[in-house]
Design a protein around this motif. Structure first.
Motif, mmCIF file in Angstrom:
data_model
loop_
_atom_site.group_PDB
_atom_site.id
_atom_site.type_symbol
_atom_site.label_atom_id
_atom_site.label_comp_id
_atom_site.label_asym_id
_atom_site.label_seq_id
_atom_site.Cartn_x
_atom_site.Cartn_y
_atom_site.Cartn_z
ATOM 1 N N LEU A 102 11.922 12.483 16.374
ATOM 2 C CA LEU A 102 12.350 11.530 15.354
ATOM 3 C C LEU A 102 11.740 10.151 15.599
ATOM 4 O O LEU A 102 11.335 9.462 14.651
ATOM 5 C CB LEU A 102 13.875 11.433 15.344
ATOM 6 N N ILE A 103 11.657 9.743 16.858
ATOM 7 C CA ILE A 103 11.035 8.452 17.181
ATOM 8 C C ILE A 103 9.575 8.448 16.747
ATOM 9 O O ILE A 103 9.071 7.464 16.175
ATOM 10 C CB ILE A 103 11.162 8.156 18.689
ATOM 11 N N LEU A 104 8.878 9.540 17.007
ATOM 12 C CA LEU A 104 7.484 9.634 16.564
ATOM 13 C C LEU A 104 7.391 9.572 15.042
ATOM 14 O O LEU A 104 6.485 8.939 14.482
ATOM 15 C CB LEU A 104 6.855 10.926 17.079
ATOM 16 N N ASP A 105 8.330 10.233 14.358
ATOM 17 C CA ASP A 105 8.342 10.213 12.889
ATOM 18 C C ASP A 105 8.491 8.782 12.364
ATOM 19 O O ASP A 105 7.760 8.359 11.454
ATOM 20 C CB ASP A 105 9.493 11.060 12.347
ATOM 21 N N ILE A 106 9.445 8.047 12.906
ATOM 22 C CA ILE A 106 9.716 6.688 12.426
ATOM 23 C C ILE A 106 8.522 5.776 12.677
ATOM 24 O O ILE A 106 8.084 5.025 11.788
ATOM 25 C CB ILE A 106 10.982 6.125 13.100
ATOM 26 N N ALA A 107 7.975 5.836 13.900
ATOM 27 C CA ALA A 107 6.836 4.980 14.229
ATOM 28 C C ALA A 107 5.642 5.288 13.326
ATOM 29 O O ALA A 107 5.001 4.377 12.783
ATOM 30 C CB ALA A 107 6.456 5.175 15.699
ATOM 31 N N GLY A 108 5.364 6.574 13.150
ATOM 32 C CA GLY A 108 4.233 6.956 12.319
ATOM 33 C C GLY A 108 4.408 6.544 10.867
ATOM 34 O O GLY A 108 3.464 6.077 10.221
ATOM 35 N N ALA A 109 5.626 6.690 10.334
ATOM 36 C CA ALA A 109 5.880 6.362 8.929
ATOM 37 C C ALA A 109 5.703 4.865 8.669
ATOM 38 O O ALA A 109 5.092 4.469 7.661
ATOM 39 C CB ALA A 109 7.285 6.803 8.536
ATOM 40 N N LEU A 110 6.223 4.022 9.554
ATOM 41 C CA LEU A 110 6.109 2.578 9.346
ATOM 42 C C LEU A 110 4.670 2.102 9.446
ATOM 43 O O LEU A 110 4.198 1.291 8.638
ATOM 44 C CB LEU A 110 6.985 1.838 10.366
ATOM 45 N N VAL A 111 3.942 2.615 10.432
ATOM 46 C CA VAL A 111 2.535 2.230 10.581
ATOM 47 C C VAL A 111 1.717 2.716 9.387
ATOM 48 O O VAL A 111 0.850 2.003 8.872
ATOM 49 C CB VAL A 111 1.961 2.789 11.899
ATOM 50 N N ALA A 112 2.000 3.924 8.931
ATOM 51 C CA ALA A 112 1.262 4.489 7.793
ATOM 52 C C ALA A 112 1.497 3.676 6.522
ATOM 53 O O ALA A 112 0.570 3.454 5.734
ATOM 54 C CB ALA A 112 1.670 5.938 7.575
ATOM 55 N N ALA A 113 2.739 3.235 6.296
ATOM 56 C CA ALA A 113 3.042 2.433 5.107
ATOM 57 C C ALA A 113 2.257 1.124 5.122
ATOM 58 O O ALA A 113 1.671 0.721 4.106
ATOM 59 C CB ALA A 113 4.541 2.155 5.035
ATOM 60 N N LEU A 114 2.237 0.461 6.278
ATOM 61 C CA LEU A 114 1.482 -0.791 6.390
ATOM 62 C C LEU A 114 -0.015 -0.542 6.236
ATOM 63 O O LEU A 114 -0.720 -1.291 5.533
ATOM 64 C CB LEU A 114 1.773 -1.437 7.751
ATOM 65 N N LEU A 115 -0.500 0.516 6.863
ATOM 66 C CA LEU A 115 -1.929 0.833 6.798
ATOM 67 C C LEU A 115 -2.373 1.117 5.366
ATOM 68 O O LEU A 115 -3.476 0.734 4.957
ATOM 69 C CB LEU A 115 -2.233 2.034 7.689
ATOM 70 N N SER A 116 -1.524 1.780 4.587
ATOM 71 C CA SER A 116 -1.905 2.120 3.214
ATOM 72 C C SER A 116 -2.152 0.867 2.382
ATOM 73 O O SER A 116 -3.095 0.812 1.572
ATOM 74 C CB SER A 116 -0.823 2.987 2.564
ATOM 75 N N VAL A 117 -1.328 -0.154 2.578
ATOM 76 C CA VAL A 117 -1.510 -1.413 1.838
ATOM 77 C C VAL A 117 -2.793 -2.107 2.290
ATOM 78 O O VAL A 117 -3.563 -2.637 1.472
ATOM 79 C CB VAL A 117 -0.297 -2.336 2.037
ATOM 80 N N ILE A 118 -3.066 -2.097 3.593
ATOM 81 C CA ILE A 118 -4.287 -2.720 4.114
ATOM 82 C C ILE A 118 -5.523 -2.017 3.580
ATOM 83 O O ILE A 118 -6.496 -2.663 3.132
ATOM 84 C CB ILE A 118 -4.277 -2.700 5.662
ATOM 85 N N VAL A 119 -5.503 -0.670 3.589
ATOM 86 C CA VAL A 119 -6.649 0.098 3.099
ATOM 87 C C VAL A 119 -6.860 -0.161 1.610
ATOM 88 O O VAL A 119 -8.000 -0.330 1.139
ATOM 89 C CB VAL A 119 -6.430 1.603 3.358
ATOM 90 N N ALA A 120 -5.770 -0.210 0.834
ATOM 91 C CA ALA A 120 -5.890 -0.494 -0.599
ATOM 92 C C ALA A 120 -6.500 -1.875 -0.831
ATOM 93 O O ALA A 120 -7.335 -2.055 -1.734
ATOM 94 C CB ALA A 120 -4.530 -0.397 -1.272
ATOM 95 N N PHE A 121 -6.105 -2.844 -0.022
ATOM 96 C CA PHE A 121 -6.681 -4.188 -0.145
ATOM 97 C C PHE A 121 -8.179 -4.175 0.132
ATOM 98 O O PHE A 121 -8.968 -4.787 -0.606
ATOM 99 C CB PHE A 121 -5.976 -5.152 0.827
ATOM 100 N N VAL A 122 -8.584 -3.466 1.164
ATOM 101 C CA VAL A 122 -10.008 -3.388 1.515
ATOM 102 C C VAL A 122 -10.798 -2.683 0.412
ATOM 103 O O VAL A 122 -11.871 -3.146 -0.009
ATOM 104 C CB VAL A 122 -10.190 -2.665 2.862
ATOM 105 N N LEU A 123 -10.281 -1.557 -0.079
ATOM 106 C CA LEU A 123 -10.992 -0.787 -1.101
ATOM 107 C C LEU A 123 -11.150 -1.574 -2.398
ATOM 108 O O LEU A 123 -12.198 -1.510 -3.047
ATOM 109 C CB LEU A 123 -10.253 0.526 -1.379
#
Length: 451
Positions: A102-123
């Motif tokens: 569950l800890i891995l799930d939470i960490a991965g989900a939060l990082v992925a959400a932030l990363l998606s916004v950053i990638v969208a900004f770059v694209l």
């Protein structure tokens, strides 16, 4: 052998039969959910048109790519380690194991959400992607941040709750269909449909966790939320390494299974082409889901068989499932050839007719990928995640090579050609290594018996 004793072969057949029944239950739910998904996409295509729908497809692709690259597939190490822990009769330790996931799930989900916004900004800032994608991806990031399903998925898989999992997916899919229909008739635009996809995914994740925590309570396993956090890495040696390895394999599969829509959009300079490809891929998802179901149903049993050294049953299970998949996929190809084109025209309209040819090519690739699913599950159960990762790496390199060559020449269908190359190489490498290991194991056991 006493009268009441069950013969091993009979037990093996009983387990295999029950697992095939579980697969068929899941397939029934998946087929129903696939038609629901097609209905949702049909409302979206008719409300938005080819160009705006292509933007929706690329928005979802950005979110899913980031999610699957960063997110830990925690259910895979959890299933393998839980299969070992089942024999210890220590509920507290099992609860801590699920907490680790569950800890891995939470960490991965939060990082992925932030990363998606950053990638969208770059694209959207530095590449030729539509600028309206950035706020749309930010909306979908909500679903990514709350998509905590790894631990809950492992709990339900270990409990054999495959029918329940199918129902949950169907409920979320039906909600998406209902919302899509309402907003289609309301004349809503692109942002509203992104919210439709976001809300349905959040509901899906919440239902998964609700059912999983109830199941843990029924099994007498304390809630992972109340488990002791300290020394998880030391108490479960190898878990984190297994998780990172399977996550790397998943990240590589993401390039082929999710980033392909973005690659089509980039190499064709057309959001319409990305939309056609997304439709074909989602329709082919009916078949692709079969392979994913095979893994979720068979993997826990294979892990238990390998841990229990039941090698003969292990081999029979793999062969039987591969045969079942070949039969199912052959039937799907025939049905698609007969009714695929009329279905595309009926559901999405004449503007989306190019999706049919892409669909047929994609189904060939899915056939190969489905064949590989049991071998992949077997190798993970045999504690060979490194070889699975190596296979994914080689196949992904081939996929990218074909994609970057074929898409500019043939258009979106070039991505399907790349998937076919990926599927062939994956099937060959996984099958060869799996059977080589099984035959070597059988030879060593025979040698021991002779001595």
């Amino acid at each position: 052998m006493s009268e009441g004793t069950v013969k091993p072969d009979a037990a093996a057949k009983s387990v295999l039969r029950s697992r095939i029944e579980s697969v068929l239950h899941l397939m029934t739910g998946s087929v129903g959910n696939a038609f629901v998904m097609i209905g949702s996409i049909a409302f979206a295509t008719r409300a938005l048109g080819p160009e705006a729908f292509g933007i929706l497809a690329m928005t979802l692709a950005v979110g899913r790519v980031c999610e699957r690259i960063v997110r830990f597939e925690s259910w895979q190490p959890l299933v393998r380690f839980a299969a070992t822990e089942e024999g210890t009769s220590d509920p507290e330790r099992l609860s801590r194991l699920y907490l680790f996931g569950l800890i891995l799930d939470i960490a991965g989900a939060l990082v992925a959400a932030l990363l998606s916004v950053i990638v969208a900004f770059v694209l959207t800032s530095y590449f030729d992607f539509p600028r309206e994608m950035l706020p749309l991806v930010a909306i979908y990031a909500v679903a990514i941040a709350l998509n905590l399903r790894g631990m809950s998925s492992a709990v339900m898989r270990m409990a054999g709750m495959f029918r329940t999992m199918a129902y949950i997916v169907f409920i979320a899919g039906f909600l998406r269909l209902l919302l899509a229909a309402i907003f289609y008739w309301a004349g809503s635009g692109l942002m509203t449909f992104v919210w439709v996809w976001t809300i349905s995914q959040v509901v899906d994740a919440l239902l998964y966790n609700f059912v999983a925590f109830r199941q843990l309570s029924r099994d007498g396993t304390p809630s992972p939320l109340r488990a002791r956090v300290g020394n998880l890495i030391q108490d479960f040696p190898g878990f984190l390494g297994f998780a990172f390895t399977t996550n790397a394999s998943s990240a590589l599969r993401t390039i082929t299974h999710e980033a392909d829509t973005l690659i089509v959009g980039a190499l064709t300079d057309s959001s319409e082409a990305a939309g056609f490809y997304h439709i074909a891929k989602r329709m082919a998802k009916v078949a692709m889901a079969c392979g994913e179901m095979i893994q979720m149903v068979v993997y826990p049993d294979l892990a238990r068989m390998w841990a229990g050294k039941i090698k003969r049953q292990f081999r029979k299970t793999v062969v039987s499932i591969q045969g079942l998949l070949a039969l199912i996929m052959g039937s799907i190809l025939v049905v698609a050839a007969v009714i695929g084109k009329p279905l595309v025209l009926l559901a999405f309209g004449a503007e989306f007719a190019p999706a049919y040819t892409i669909l047929m090519a994609h189904l060939v690739a899915v056939f190969l990928i489905m064949h590989s699913a049991p071998a992949r599950s077997a190798l993970l159960a045999m504690n060979c995640p490194q070889y699975v990762l190596m296979t994914a790496t080689c196949s992904t390199v081939l996929f990218l090579g074909i994609a970057f060559y074929a898409i500019p020449i043939y258009g979106a269908i070039g991505a399907s050609f790349a998937h076919i190359g990926f599927g062939i190489l994956t099937a060959v490498l996984l099958d060869v290594w799996m059977w080589r290991n099984l035959n070597r194991q059988a030879s060593s056991e025979d040698a021991v018996e002779l001595t």
